[in-house]
Design a protein around this motif. Structure first.
Motif, short mmCIF file in Angstrom:
data_model
loop_
_atom_site.label_atom_id
_atom_site.label_comp_id
_atom_site.label_asym_id
_atom_site.label_seq_id
_atom_site.Cartn_x
_atom_site.Cartn_y
_atom_site.Cartn_z
N ARG A 110 0.82 -1.22 0.00
CA ARG A 110 0.00 0.00 0.00
C ARG A 110 0.86 1.27 0.00
NH1 ARG A 110 -3.13 -3.11 3.81
NH2 ARG A 110 -5.21 -3.58 2.98
N LEU A 111 2.08 1.15 0.44
CA LEU A 111 2.95 2.33 0.50
C LEU A 111 3.40 2.79 -0.87
CD1 LEU A 111 5.08 1.19 3.55
CD2 LEU A 111 3.40 3.04 3.54
N GLY A 112 3.41 1.86 -1.84
CA GLY A 112 3.79 2.22 -3.20
C GLY A 112 5.29 2.40 -3.36
N PRO A 113 5.73 2.59 -4.59
CA PRO A 113 7.17 2.67 -4.89
C PRO A 113 7.82 3.98 -4.44
CG PRO A 113 5.87 3.06 -6.87
CD PRO A 113 4.90 2.65 -5.80
N ASP A 114 7.04 5.00 -4.16
CA ASP A 114 7.62 6.30 -3.80
C ASP A 114 8.01 6.38 -2.33
OD1 ASP A 114 7.23 7.15 -6.40
OD2 ASP A 114 5.25 8.00 -5.96
N PHE A 115 7.57 5.44 -1.52
CA PHE A 115 7.88 5.49 -0.10
C PHE A 115 9.34 5.09 0.13
CE2 PHE A 115 7.95 3.42 4.15
CZ PHE A 115 7.60 4.53 4.92
N VAL A 116 10.09 5.93 0.84
CA VAL A 116 11.52 5.67 1.05
C VAL A 116 11.83 5.32 2.50
CG1 VAL A 116 12.20 7.17 -0.86
CG2 VAL A 116 12.03 8.12 1.46
N GLY A 117 10.80 5.25 3.33
CA GLY A 117 11.01 4.93 4.74
C GLY A 117 11.28 3.45 4.96
N ARG A 118 11.28 3.08 6.22
CA ARG A 118 11.60 1.72 6.63
C ARG A 118 10.33 0.91 6.82
NH1 ARG A 118 15.00 1.81 12.02
NH2 ARG A 118 15.73 3.63 10.84
N THR A 119 10.33 -0.34 6.38
CA THR A 119 9.21 -1.25 6.63
C THR A 119 9.70 -2.39 7.50
OG1 THR A 119 9.67 -2.43 4.55
CG2 THR A 119 8.01 -0.68 4.48
N VAL A 120 8.94 -2.67 8.57
CA VAL A 120 9.37 -3.66 9.56
C VAL A 120 8.23 -4.65 9.79
CG1 VAL A 120 10.28 -4.03 11.88
CG2 VAL A 120 10.77 -1.88 10.67
N PRO A 121 8.36 -5.89 9.32
CA PRO A 121 7.31 -6.88 9.59
C PRO A 121 7.41 -7.35 11.04
CG PRO A 121 9.10 -7.86 8.32
CD PRO A 121 9.41 -6.41 8.43
N GLY A 122 6.25 -7.48 11.70
CA GLY A 122 6.24 -7.95 13.07
C GLY A 122 5.15 -7.31 13.89
N LEU A 123 5.12 -7.64 15.18
CA LEU A 123 4.14 -7.08 16.11
C LEU A 123 4.60 -5.72 16.59
CD1 LEU A 123 3.40 -10.28 18.24
CD2 LEU A 123 1.87 -9.21 16.57
N GLY A 124 3.67 -4.80 16.67
CA GLY A 124 4.01 -3.44 17.06
C GLY A 124 4.35 -3.25 18.52
N PHE A 125 4.18 -4.29 19.33
CA PHE A 125 4.57 -4.18 20.74
C PHE A 125 5.71 -5.15 21.09
CE2 PHE A 125 0.58 -6.50 20.18
CZ PHE A 125 0.94 -7.78 20.57
N ASP A 126 6.29 -5.79 20.07
CA ASP A 126 7.41 -6.69 20.27
C ASP A 126 8.71 -5.87 20.35
OD1 ASP A 126 8.72 -9.49 20.05
OD2 ASP A 126 9.66 -8.32 18.42
#
Length: 220
Positions: free
Chosen positions: A38-54
């Protein structure tokens, strides 16, 4: 500044893009790696798979350097847990959680966690489009019961100073829109024909303030 967003649904993806567009760094967390599309190709930030409270997931997202954390996944419990971990464990300065249950949102707001209750907010937005402009607050702080409302003035107020309207209606004028532009007025700013007036008022005084503004100047 660095921002961490938990949840890469439509809201999370839009939030990440909006923050990045303002020149900030962003990391997005989601359990489902496919959601990052959903972020598309223009997003340059970091993507982190996992639980948001881990812990490991949060450290990968840069939580220790984060100025702000937004928990906007589809689960109330996950959002609240993650928001509390970000604030209490990592002392993130700004934390907000998206909550679907308005009752729970109010409880956590009183505990110091900023919450956005999706259902009542959406309802207010829809009703605002259906009802006259003075019928519903544009925004209400549920904790302090302060509301932002549009205050349609009687034509007799045009040519009068803002402070006179404030005194008569017992409100604080937050801003005007004049010729399509938002203006923050001074107390001696003179109201002009066509101005839209937006005020901050105690929620239980909203109706009285609207009625006072509808009265001709000097008779409120």
């Amino acid at each position: 500044m660095h921002f961490v967003v938990m949840g890469c649904g439509r809201v999370g993806a839009r939030l990440a893009h909006d923050v990045e567009a303002q020149g900030h760094s962003v990391a997005v967390i989601d359990m489902n790696p496919d959601s990052f599309r959903r972020l598309g190709p223009d997003f340059v930030g970091r993507t982190v798979p996992g639980l948001g409270f881990d812990r490991d997931t949060l450290l990968q997202s840069g939580i220790e350097q984060a100025y702000a954390f937004a928990a906007v996944s589809s689960g109330d419990n996950s959002n609240i847990i993650a928001a509390r971990v970000a604030r209490e464990t990592y002392q993130v300065s700004k934390v907000v959680a998206r909550i679907y249950d308005p009752g729970r949102a109010e409880v956590y707001r009183r505990l110091g966690i900023a919450t956005v209750a999706t259902v009542p907010w959406t309802s207010r937005e829809i009703i605002a489009e259906l009802l006259p402009t003075d019928s519903l607050p544009l925004w209400t702080d549920e904790a302090s019961r302060v509301a932002l409302v549009e205050l349609p003035p009687d034509a007799g107020w045009f040519g009068q100073e803002v402070r006179r309207l404030e005194a008569a209606t017992q409100v604080r004028v937050a801003y005007l829109t004049r010729l399509g532009q938002a203006v923050i007025p001074r107390s001696d700013t003179v109201l002009q024909d066509g101005d839209r007036v937006f005020v901050v008022v105690e929620a239980d005084r909203r109706r009285a303030a609207v009625d006072a503004a509808a009265a001709p100047a000097g008779r409120a």
